[in-house]
Scaffold this active site. Structure first.
Site, PDB file in Angstrom:
ATOM      1  N   HIS A  18      74.061   7.221 -55.694  1.00 29.71           N
ATOM      2  CA  HIS A  18      73.366   7.045 -54.409  1.00 29.71           C
ATOM      3  C   HIS A  18      74.368   6.749 -53.292  1.00 29.71           C
ATOM      4  CE1 HIS A  18      69.887   5.408 -57.073  1.00 29.71           C
ATOM      5  NE2 HIS A  18      69.531   6.611 -56.679  1.00 29.71           N
ATOM      6  N   LYS A  42      54.659   0.420 -59.476  1.00 29.03           N
ATOM      7  CA  LYS A  42      55.814   0.705 -60.328  1.00 29.03           C
ATOM      8  C   LYS A  42      56.527  -0.592 -60.686  1.00 29.03           C
ATOM      9  CE  LYS A  42      59.834   3.720 -60.681  1.00 29.03           C
ATOM     10  NZ  LYS A  42      60.691   4.714 -60.049  1.00 29.03           N
ATOM     11  N   ARG A  91      71.434  16.529 -58.661  1.00 23.53           N
ATOM     12  CA  ARG A  91      72.405  16.316 -59.736  1.00 23.53           C
ATOM     13  C   ARG A  91      72.536  17.526 -60.641  1.00 23.53           C
ATOM     14  NH1 ARG A  91      69.688  10.986 -61.777  1.00 23.53           N
ATOM     15  NH2 ARG A  91      67.973  12.321 -61.203  1.00 23.53           N
ATOM     16  N   SER A 130      69.253   5.399 -62.415  1.00 24.98           N
ATOM     17  CA  SER A 130      69.032   3.952 -62.399  1.00 24.98           C
ATOM     18  C   SER A 130      68.534   3.475 -63.768  1.00 24.98           C
ATOM     19  CB  SER A 130      68.026   3.583 -61.311  1.00 24.98           C
ATOM     20  OG  SER A 130      68.521   3.967 -60.058  1.00 24.98           O
TER      21      SER A 130
HETATM   22  N1  COA Z   1      72.846   9.594 -58.057  1.00 30.53           N
HETATM   23  C1  COA Z   1      72.406   8.826 -59.046  1.00 30.53           C
HETATM   24  N2  COA Z   1      71.103   8.715 -59.386  1.00 30.53           N
HETATM   25  C2  COA Z   1      70.228   9.414 -58.659  1.00 30.53           C
HETATM   26  C3  COA Z   1      70.622  10.246 -57.609  1.00 30.53           C
HETATM   27  C4  COA Z   1      72.008  10.312 -57.311  1.00 30.53           C
HETATM   28  N3  COA Z   1      72.485  11.082 -56.326  1.00 30.53           N
HETATM   29  N4  COA Z   1      69.524  10.832 -57.091  1.00 30.53           N
HETATM   30  C5  COA Z   1      68.486  10.377 -57.800  1.00 30.53           C
HETATM   31  N5  COA Z   1      68.909   9.523 -58.746  1.00 30.53           N
HETATM   32  C6  COA Z   1      68.084   8.837 -59.746  1.00 30.53           C
HETATM   33  C7  COA Z   1      67.277   7.701 -59.225  1.00 30.53           C
HETATM   34  O1  COA Z   1      67.957   6.467 -59.349  1.00 30.53           O
HETATM   35  C8  COA Z   1      66.067   7.745 -60.136  1.00 30.53           C
HETATM   36  O2  COA Z   1      66.389   7.145 -61.355  1.00 30.53           O
HETATM   37  P1  COA Z   1      65.234   6.491 -62.281  1.00 30.53           P
HETATM   38  O3  COA Z   1      64.177   7.524 -62.435  1.00 30.53           O
HETATM   39  O4  COA Z   1      65.987   6.212 -63.505  1.00 30.53           O
HETATM   40  O5  COA Z   1      64.777   5.290 -61.531  1.00 30.53           O
HETATM   41  C9  COA Z   1      65.887   9.218 -60.425  1.00 30.53           C
HETATM   42  O6  COA Z   1      67.139   9.790 -60.209  1.00 30.53           O
HETATM   43  C10 COA Z   1      64.851   9.880 -59.581  1.00 30.53           C
HETATM   44  O7  COA Z   1      65.203   9.677 -58.220  1.00 30.53           O
HETATM   45  P2  COA Z   1      64.185  10.045 -57.065  1.00 30.53           P
HETATM   46  O8  COA Z   1      63.684  11.398 -57.271  1.00 30.53           O
HETATM   47  O9  COA Z   1      64.862   9.729 -55.766  1.00 30.53           O
HETATM   48  O10 COA Z   1      62.985   9.085 -57.386  1.00 30.53           O
HETATM   49  P3  COA Z   1      62.693   7.720 -56.796  1.00 30.53           P
HETATM   50  O11 COA Z   1      61.640   7.068 -57.613  1.00 30.53           O
HETATM   51  O12 COA Z   1      63.941   6.955 -56.618  1.00 30.53           O
HETATM   52  O13 COA Z   1      62.087   8.061 -55.337  1.00 30.53           O
HETATM   53  C11 COA Z   1      60.515   9.057 -53.767  1.00 30.53           C
HETATM   54  C12 COA Z   1      61.131   9.071 -55.157  1.00 30.53           C
HETATM   55  C13 COA Z   1      60.278   7.655 -53.289  1.00 30.53           C
HETATM   56  C14 COA Z   1      61.477   9.682 -52.787  1.00 30.53           C
HETATM   57  C15 COA Z   1      59.214   9.880 -53.880  1.00 30.53           C
HETATM   58  O14 COA Z   1      58.510   9.471 -55.009  1.00 30.53           O
HETATM   59  C16 COA Z   1      58.328   9.704 -52.672  1.00 30.53           C
HETATM   60  O15 COA Z   1      58.593  10.279 -51.626  1.00 30.53           O
HETATM   61  N6  COA Z   1      57.264   8.906 -52.829  1.00 30.53           N
HETATM   62  C17 COA Z   1      56.341   8.629 -51.716  1.00 30.53           C
HETATM   63  C18 COA Z   1      54.945   9.204 -51.994  1.00 30.53           C
HETATM   64  C19 COA Z   1      54.865  10.622 -51.512  1.00 30.53           C
HETATM   65  O16 COA Z   1      55.098  10.928 -50.354  1.00 30.53           O
HETATM   66  N7  COA Z   1      54.486  11.504 -52.435  1.00 30.53           N
HETATM   67  C20 COA Z   1      54.389  12.918 -52.151  1.00 30.53           C
HETATM   68  C21 COA Z   1      55.720  13.583 -52.321  1.00 30.53           C
HETATM   69  S1  COA Z   1      55.611  15.300 -52.031  1.00 30.53           S
END
Ligand code: COA
Length: 157
Positions: A18, A42, A91, A130
């Site tokens: 991140h 969550k 990724r 994460s």
């Molecule tokens: N480096 C390391 N890890 C990374 C990364 C990077 N560059 N990018 C993503 N990750 C990891 C995250 O830590 C996370 O790990 P985990 O699943 O083990 O916790 C995983 O990859 C998924 O990341 P992400 O896709 O960013 O999920 P998130 O839960 O962190 O966030 C939101 C997702 C909040 C952006 C998304 O759910 C959202 O927009 N929610 C709001 C509701 C909404 O609008 N819904 C409709 C969407 S169309």
């Protein structure tokens, strides 16, 4: 035009993957906000305020980066706060399938001037998530270099 970018996620916890995306986005855009999702449904290791605090500490040297939180629909938060870019890290191909779906759904919901922009993850961090960091840590493995040092210290407590 001033570019105001949002990098959103759960950040439970923030990882070096991140951080790499945040640092690169801070060089591309005038302002970058790290938007932590507040989703009480969550179960997280760190409470919202603690996640925000850890991120603020990690980005303190990046002058154009700030930390905020949001709840509900990402697009509502983006539209009502005047962001014009939503940054996502890719990724690998597995991220791509999910990300394209989310970007296309969001494109329907965003104001006209908002774009989702993907940054390819630095290969040094492409295996990090994460959850994996939490699992390795809870089983006694080293997470040095995978999360900022301050976060590693908190996790070892
Ligand atoms: N480096 C390391 N890890 C990374 C990364 C990077 N560059 N990018 C993503 N990750 C990891 C995250 O830590 C996370 O790990 P985990 O699943 O083990 O916790 C995983 O990859 C998924 O990341 P992400 O896709 O960013 O999920 P998130 O839960 O962190 O966030 C939101 C997702 C909040 C952006 C998304 O759910 C959202 O927009 N929610 C709001 C509701 C909404 O609008 N819904 C409709 C969407 S169309």
């Amino acid at each position: 035009m001033q570019t105001k970018a949002l990098y959103s996620g759960s950040f439970d916890p923030l990882t070096m993957g991140h951080m790499n995306i945040i640092r690169r986005a801070s060089r591309l855009y005038d302002e970058v906000t790290v938007g932590v999702i507040d989703n009480p449904q969550k179960k997280t290791m760190f409470a919202l305020e603690e996640r925000k605090e850890m991120i603020s500490e990690a980005v303190k040297d990046l002058d154009n980066v700030r930390v905020d939180h949001f709840a509900g629909l990402l697009a509502d938060y983006v539209n009502s706060n005047g962001y014009n870019v939503v940054v996502r890290g890719l990724r690998g191909t597995t991220d791509f399938d999910y990300e394209i779906q989310m970007a296309q759904m969001n494109a329907r919901l965003f104001n006209e001037n908002v774009e989702t922009v993907f940054l390819m993850t630095d290969p040094r961090y492409s295996f990090i998530s994460s959850s994996m960091v939490k699992e390795v840590n809870s089983l006694g493995g080293s997470i040095e270099g995978l999360v900022p040092d301050e976060i590693m210290k908190r996790m070892s407590k």
